[in-house]
Write a protein that holds these residues in place. Structure first.
Motif, PDB file in Angstrom:
ATOM      1  N   LEU A 147       0.835  -1.207   0.000  1.00 26.90           N
ATOM      2  CA  LEU A 147       0.000   0.000   0.000  1.00 26.90           C
ATOM      3  C   LEU A 147       0.869   1.255   0.000  1.00 26.90           C
ATOM      4  N   GLY A 148       1.934   1.230   0.791  1.00 26.19           N
ATOM      5  CA  GLY A 148       2.824   2.383   0.837  1.00 26.19           C
ATOM      6  C   GLY A 148       3.484   2.658  -0.501  1.00 26.19           C
ATOM      7  N   ARG A 149       3.931   1.596  -1.154  1.00 30.20           N
ATOM      8  CA  ARG A 149       4.535   1.768  -2.482  1.00 30.20           C
ATOM      9  C   ARG A 149       3.523   2.365  -3.456  1.00 30.20           C
ATOM     10  N   ALA A 150       2.263   1.894  -3.390  1.00 30.70           N
ATOM     11  CA  ALA A 150       1.223   2.396  -4.294  1.00 30.70           C
ATOM     12  C   ALA A 150       0.889   3.856  -4.023  1.00 30.70           C
ATOM     13  N   LEU A 151       0.991   4.271  -2.767  1.00 31.97           N
ATOM     14  CA  LEU A 151       0.626   5.642  -2.385  1.00 31.97           C
ATOM     15  C   LEU A 151       1.791   6.617  -2.460  1.00 31.97           C
ATOM     16  N   SER A 152       2.978   6.123  -2.738  1.00 32.35           N
ATOM     17  CA  SER A 152       4.203   6.916  -2.641  1.00 32.35           C
ATOM     18  C   SER A 152       4.123   8.247  -3.374  1.00 32.35           C
ATOM     19  N   ALA A 153       3.674   8.225  -4.606  1.00 33.44           N
ATOM     20  CA  ALA A 153       3.645   9.446  -5.427  1.00 33.44           C
ATOM     21  C   ALA A 153       2.320  10.188  -5.325  1.00 33.44           C
ATOM     22  N   ALA A 154       1.557   9.931  -4.251  1.00 29.35           N
ATOM     23  CA  ALA A 154       0.267  10.589  -4.013  1.00 29.35           C
ATOM     24  C   ALA A 154      -0.641  10.506  -5.237  1.00 29.35           C
ATOM     25  N   PRO A 155      -0.984   9.286  -5.688  1.00 24.44           N
ATOM     26  CA  PRO A 155      -1.804   9.130  -6.888  1.00 24.44           C
ATOM     27  C   PRO A 155      -3.222   9.634  -6.683  1.00 24.44           C
ATOM     28  N   GLY A 156      -3.873   9.987  -7.786  1.00 24.97           N
ATOM     29  CA  GLY A 156      -5.280  10.391  -7.714  1.00 24.97           C
ATOM     30  C   GLY A 156      -6.210   9.203  -7.630  1.00 24.97           C
ATOM     31  N   ASP A 167      -9.101  -1.587   8.767  1.00 25.90           N
ATOM     32  CA  ASP A 167      -9.068  -0.334   9.532  1.00 25.90           C
ATOM     33  C   ASP A 167      -8.094   0.653   8.898  1.00 25.90           C
ATOM     34  N   LEU A 168      -6.954   0.140   8.422  1.00 26.49           N
ATOM     35  CA  LEU A 168      -5.959   0.995   7.777  1.00 26.49           C
ATOM     36  C   LEU A 168      -6.521   1.599   6.496  1.00 26.49           C
ATOM     37  N   LEU A 169      -7.198   0.807   5.681  1.00 32.34           N
ATOM     38  CA  LEU A 169      -7.787   1.316   4.440  1.00 32.34           C
ATOM     39  C   LEU A 169      -8.820   2.399   4.729  1.00 32.34           C
ATOM     40  N   ARG A 170      -9.562   2.216   5.801  1.00 32.44           N
ATOM     41  CA  ARG A 170     -10.545   3.238   6.178  1.00 32.44           C
ATOM     42  C   ARG A 170      -9.847   4.536   6.568  1.00 32.44           C
ATOM     43  N   ARG A 171      -8.713   4.417   7.288  1.00 37.31           N
ATOM     44  CA  ARG A 171      -7.961   5.613   7.665  1.00 37.31           C
ATOM     45  C   ARG A 171      -7.350   6.293   6.447  1.00 37.31           C
ATOM     46  N   ILE A 172      -6.818   5.506   5.514  1.00 35.64           N
ATOM     47  CA  ILE A 172      -6.271   6.064   4.276  1.00 35.64           C
ATOM     48  C   ILE A 172      -7.362   6.819   3.518  1.00 35.64           C
ATOM     49  N   LYS A 173      -8.532   6.234   3.451  1.00 40.68           N
ATOM     50  CA  LYS A 173      -9.675   6.875   2.785  1.00 40.68           C
ATOM     51  C   LYS A 173      -9.990   8.221   3.427  1.00 40.68           C
ATOM     52  N   GLN A 174      -9.996   8.254   4.757  1.00 40.98           N
ATOM     53  CA  GLN A 174     -10.349   9.484   5.474  1.00 40.98           C
ATOM     54  C   GLN A 174      -9.274  10.554   5.345  1.00 40.98           C
ATOM     55  N   GLU A 175      -8.002  10.139   5.323  1.00 41.45           N
ATOM     56  CA  GLU A 175      -6.909  11.105   5.342  1.00 41.45           C
ATOM     57  C   GLU A 175      -6.469  11.566   3.957  1.00 41.45           C
ATOM     58  N   THR A 176      -6.593  10.703   2.958  1.00 44.90           N
ATOM     59  CA  THR A 176      -6.101  11.062   1.624  1.00 44.90           C
ATOM     60  C   THR A 176      -7.210  11.397   0.634  1.00 44.90           C
ATOM     61  N   HIS A 177      -8.422  10.877   0.858  1.00 39.05           N
ATOM     62  CA  HIS A 177      -9.554  11.072  -0.057  1.00 39.05           C
ATOM     63  C   HIS A 177      -9.246  10.574  -1.472  1.00 39.05           C
ATOM     64  N   VAL A 178      -8.321   9.616  -1.592  1.00 38.14           N
ATOM     65  CA  VAL A 178      -7.973   9.080  -2.906  1.00 38.14           C
ATOM     66  C   VAL A 178      -9.145   8.261  -3.445  1.00 38.14           C
ATOM     67  N   THR A 179      -9.466   8.455  -4.718  1.00 40.73           N
ATOM     68  CA  THR A 179     -10.514   7.673  -5.368  1.00 40.73           C
ATOM     69  C   THR A 179     -10.037   6.234  -5.490  1.00 40.73           C
ATOM     70  N   THR A 180     -10.835   5.290  -4.963  1.00 39.93           N
ATOM     71  CA  THR A 180     -10.363   3.914  -4.848  1.00 39.93           C
ATOM     72  C   THR A 180     -11.314   2.928  -5.514  1.00 39.93           C
ATOM     73  N   LEU A 181     -10.725   1.976  -6.245  1.00 39.56           N
ATOM     74  CA  LEU A 181     -11.474   0.839  -6.801  1.00 39.56           C
ATOM     75  C   LEU A 181     -10.851  -0.427  -6.233  1.00 39.56           C
ATOM     76  N   HIS A 182     -11.661  -1.190  -5.489  1.00 41.04           N
ATOM     77  CA  HIS A 182     -11.180  -2.304  -4.670  1.00 41.04           C
ATOM     78  C   HIS A 182     -11.980  -3.548  -5.042  1.00 41.04           C
TER      79      HIS A 182
END
Length: 212
Positions: free
Chosen positions: A141-150, A171-186
């Motif tokens: 997840l960290g590698r995927a988020l490294s460059a702050a993707p949209g 729980d971590l994914l929920r926190r990432i969602k709340q803090e980054t607001h990145v559009t996610t397809l899971h």
């Protein structure tokens, strides 16, 4: 925003035809469906890892149908994670920025931010062989988020984890969602995950995507 417009894609003898759906900016969308229905094929098409035969793909308001994967602004976590065995956790978190020749101070700051967010500060000098399944998922997840993707695309990120690790990563994914607001397809098979995370729930069935 993710918009798939009448997309047709092939994977060997398998074909998806005229697939259309849209994920609003900032939403956490979960895509469900039976094994073999084409969920991963569709996700790879959005990421630019598989060419489409027809249709168009838009990300963050821009058409990317013919763009290379590296130019689509997507962070992708494949089901097998694809961590590099010779690289440390720190190097994984820095990887996307290193490829972009980002200044070292900026890379170090981003690695520090991500390791705090993902609770892996103590793992930075370790390599994948020494990590648990949950720890490996955090690094991916960290590698995927490294460059702050949209856009963040996740292919069944919780499927191989035990119940405790699954809850922690959820729980971590929920926190990432709340803090980054990145559009996610899971992509998922798990209804419990959808209850915790999904703003939007889609099902791929019978060669079509429908909103649940």
């Amino acid at each position: 925003m993710i918009k798939v417009d009448q997309v047709t894609v092939h994977a060997g003898d398998f074909e998806l035809t005229d697939i259309s759906f849209e994920v609003p900016t900032g939403d956490y969308c979960m895509l469900m469906g039976r094994s073999g229905c084409g969920k991963t094929t569709l996700l790879e098409s959005i990421c630019g890892l598989r060419k489409i035969s027809a249709g168009r793909i838009f990300l963050m308001g821009q058409e990317v149908t013919h763009e290379r994967a590296a130019n689509r602004g997507i962070g992708f976590v494949p089901q097998d994670l694809a961590l590099f065995p010779t690289m440390t956790v720190r190097e994984h978190l820095a990887f996307a920025l290193t490829l972009r020749k980002t200044e070292k101070k900026t890379i170090d700051r981003r690695v520090a931010e991500l390791s705090e967010l993902l609770d892996i500060v103590d793992l930075l000098d370790r390599k994948p062989a020494g990590l648990s399944g949950g720890e490996s998922q955090r690094v991916a997840l960290g590698r995927a988020l490294s460059a702050a993707p949209g856009i963040l695309c996740l292919d069944e990120p919780l499927s191989s984890l035990d119940a405790e690790a699954r809850q922690e990563i959820c729980d971590l994914l929920r926190r990432i969602k709340q803090e980054t607001h990145v559009t996610t397809l899971h992509i998922t098979h798990n209804n419990l995950e959808t209850e915790v995370l999904a703003d939007q729930l889609l099902r791929l069935e019978g060669g079509a995507v429908r909103l649940l």
